[in-house]
Design an enzyme around this catalytic site. Sequence first.
Site, PDB file in Angstrom:
ATOM      1  N   ASP A  19       0.880  -1.237  -0.061  1.00 43.44           N
ATOM      2  CA  ASP A  19      -0.062  -0.047  -0.128  1.00 43.44           C
ATOM      3  C   ASP A  19       1.089   1.177   0.096  1.00 43.44           C
ATOM      4  O   ASP A  19       1.911   1.354   0.460  1.00 43.44           O
ATOM      5  CB  ASP A  19      -0.963  -0.070   1.316  1.00 43.44           C
ATOM      6  CG  ASP A  19      -2.163   0.755   1.167  1.00 43.44           C
ATOM      7  OD1 ASP A  19      -2.204   1.443   0.123  1.00 43.44           O
ATOM      8  OD2 ASP A  19      -2.751   1.098   2.123  1.00 43.44           O
ATOM      9  N   HIS A  36       2.694   3.076  -8.989  1.00 41.18           N
ATOM     10  CA  HIS A  36       2.446   2.063  -9.135  1.00 41.18           C
ATOM     11  C   HIS A  36       3.707   1.245  -9.796  1.00 41.18           C
ATOM     12  O   HIS A  36       4.324   0.355  -9.647  1.00 41.18           O
ATOM     13  CB  HIS A  36       1.369   1.525  -9.796  1.00 41.18           C
ATOM     14  CG  HIS A  36      -0.093   1.955  -9.273  1.00 41.18           C
ATOM     15  ND1 HIS A  36      -0.182   1.478  -7.942  1.00 41.18           N
ATOM     16  CD2 HIS A  36      -1.141   2.619  -9.750  1.00 41.18           C
ATOM     17  CE1 HIS A  36      -1.293   2.117  -7.616  1.00 41.18           C
ATOM     18  NE2 HIS A  36      -1.947   2.678  -8.589  1.00 41.18           N
ATOM     19  N   LEU A 130      11.449 -20.044  -5.000  1.00 44.03           N
ATOM     20  CA  LEU A 130      10.642 -19.060  -3.986  1.00 44.03           C
ATOM     21  C   LEU A 130       9.282 -19.464  -5.014  1.00 44.03           C
ATOM     22  O   LEU A 130       9.255 -19.216  -5.964  1.00 44.03           O
ATOM     23  CB  LEU A 130      10.931 -17.743  -4.347  1.00 44.03           C
ATOM     24  CG  LEU A 130      10.147 -16.686  -3.928  1.00 44.03           C
ATOM     25  CD1 LEU A 130       9.994 -16.859  -2.208  1.00 44.03           C
ATOM     26  CD2 LEU A 130      10.235 -15.361  -4.383  1.00 44.03           C
ATOM     27  N   GLU A 206       0.711 -13.594  11.983  1.00 42.88           N
ATOM     28  CA  GLU A 206       1.189 -12.334  12.837  1.00 42.88           C
ATOM     29  C   GLU A 206       1.083 -11.128  11.917  1.00 42.88           C
ATOM     30  O   GLU A 206       1.164 -11.429  10.640  1.00 42.88           O
ATOM     31  CB  GLU A 206       2.664 -12.379  13.093  1.00 42.88           C
ATOM     32  CG  GLU A 206       2.852 -13.701  14.175  1.00 42.88           C
ATOM     33  CD  GLU A 206       2.363 -13.306  15.485  1.00 42.88           C
ATOM     34  OE1 GLU A 206       2.606 -12.001  15.804  1.00 42.88           O
ATOM     35  OE2 GLU A 206       2.094 -14.433  16.219  1.00 42.88           O
TER      36      GLU A 206
HETATM   37  C1  FPP Z   1      -1.724   0.198  -3.293  1.00 46.32           C
HETATM   38  O1  FPP Z   1      -1.240   1.532  -3.415  1.00 46.32           O
HETATM   39  C2  FPP Z   1      -1.390  -0.697  -4.221  1.00 46.32           C
HETATM   40  C3  FPP Z   1      -2.282  -1.274  -5.474  1.00 46.32           C
HETATM   41  C4  FPP Z   1      -3.364  -1.068  -5.414  1.00 46.32           C
HETATM   42  C5  FPP Z   1      -1.520  -1.556  -6.504  1.00 46.32           C
HETATM   43  C6  FPP Z   1      -0.316  -2.631  -6.314  1.00 46.32           C
HETATM   44  C7  FPP Z   1       0.277  -2.659  -7.373  1.00 46.32           C
HETATM   45  C8  FPP Z   1       1.859  -2.784  -7.702  1.00 46.32           C
HETATM   46  C9  FPP Z   1       2.670  -2.620  -6.412  1.00 46.32           C
HETATM   47  C10 FPP Z   1       2.344  -2.823  -8.998  1.00 46.32           C
HETATM   48  C11 FPP Z   1       2.885  -3.803  -9.186  1.00 46.32           C
HETATM   49  C12 FPP Z   1       2.646  -5.297  -8.602  1.00 46.32           C
HETATM   50  C13 FPP Z   1       2.899  -6.140  -9.723  1.00 46.32           C
HETATM   51  C14 FPP Z   1       2.650  -7.644  -9.429  1.00 46.32           C
HETATM   52  C15 FPP Z   1       3.695  -5.880 -10.866  1.00 46.32           C
HETATM   53  P1  FPP Z   1      -2.528   2.538  -3.356  1.00 46.32           P
HETATM   54  O2  FPP Z   1      -2.750   3.028  -4.673  1.00 46.32           O
HETATM   55  O3  FPP Z   1      -3.723   2.093  -2.643  1.00 46.32           O
HETATM   56  O4  FPP Z   1      -1.669   3.517  -2.691  1.00 46.32           O
HETATM   57  P2  FPP Z   1      -2.519   5.114  -1.867  1.00 46.32           P
HETATM   58  O5  FPP Z   1      -3.231   4.158  -0.608  1.00 46.32           O
HETATM   59  O6  FPP Z   1      -1.302   5.803  -1.417  1.00 46.32           O
HETATM   60  O7  FPP Z   1      -3.342   5.687  -2.740  1.00 46.32           O
END
Ligand code: FPP
Length: 241
Positions: A19, A36, A130, A206
Amino acid sequence: MNSRTHRPDGPRHVAIIMDGNGRWAKARGRPRLLGHRAGAKRVREIAQACPANGVEYLTIFAFSTENWKRTQEEVAGLMSLFRRYLESESKSLVERGARVRFIGDRLQLDPILRRNMDALEARTAHNDTLNLTVALNYGGRDEVTRATKRLARDVAAGRLDPDTIDHETLPRYLDTHVLPDPDLVIRTSGEARISNFLLWQSAYSEYEFVDTLWPDFTREHFEAVLARFGGRDRRYGGARA
Ligand code: FPP
């Protein structure tokens, strides 16, 4: 290094709610998608850190069943990021011996993305350095609902006797049926919520909530969290030793 490297005091299965990408980008005055992209780079770094730290299973929350509510632009950007990521990372994941799996409802995903997911699962099926599981269009309630439907069909068809159902029955129908339960769930960016992630599977996990935003979460941060886990006393509902 293979998957038999687990350390007795460390977590064997770590699950991560990645997040904070949006806030990371906002703090820089940049579009959310840039956050992202920066987050995607961390996935590689953290996955590479797992074998040396005895982590055999890494499960990451990439896109939830609720994430479709984001703007069309962000959803399309994320889907295209996943597609490109699978194309660009495939070779390195195969070479490094990662076994990649996807959990979640893939039927709603773009057919090209789905084909890439199926191909990567097949290409890495014999790897064991992994176990990397990517939750894509995943929601814990959705997973339990889909599992329950399959279970009900088996009962209706006479393949499953309702009287034999116990706490080991439903997990066999979950997307994660081949994975052990997570020992440790990490959520970055300071939010202390489960957000529908691995609801059944994390009953005894945990939790570590860390303030760092996901794009800033380095191998050093990860190893610090793993070290804290080693000091915990897990009792699974039993008495203190
Ligand atoms: C949360 O941050 C993140 C996501 C919903 C997307 C997670 C995706 C990635 C880390 C991209 C890469 C993943 C792969 C497998 C290639 P948010 O947008 O909710 O952040 P915020 O809470 O600050 O708005």
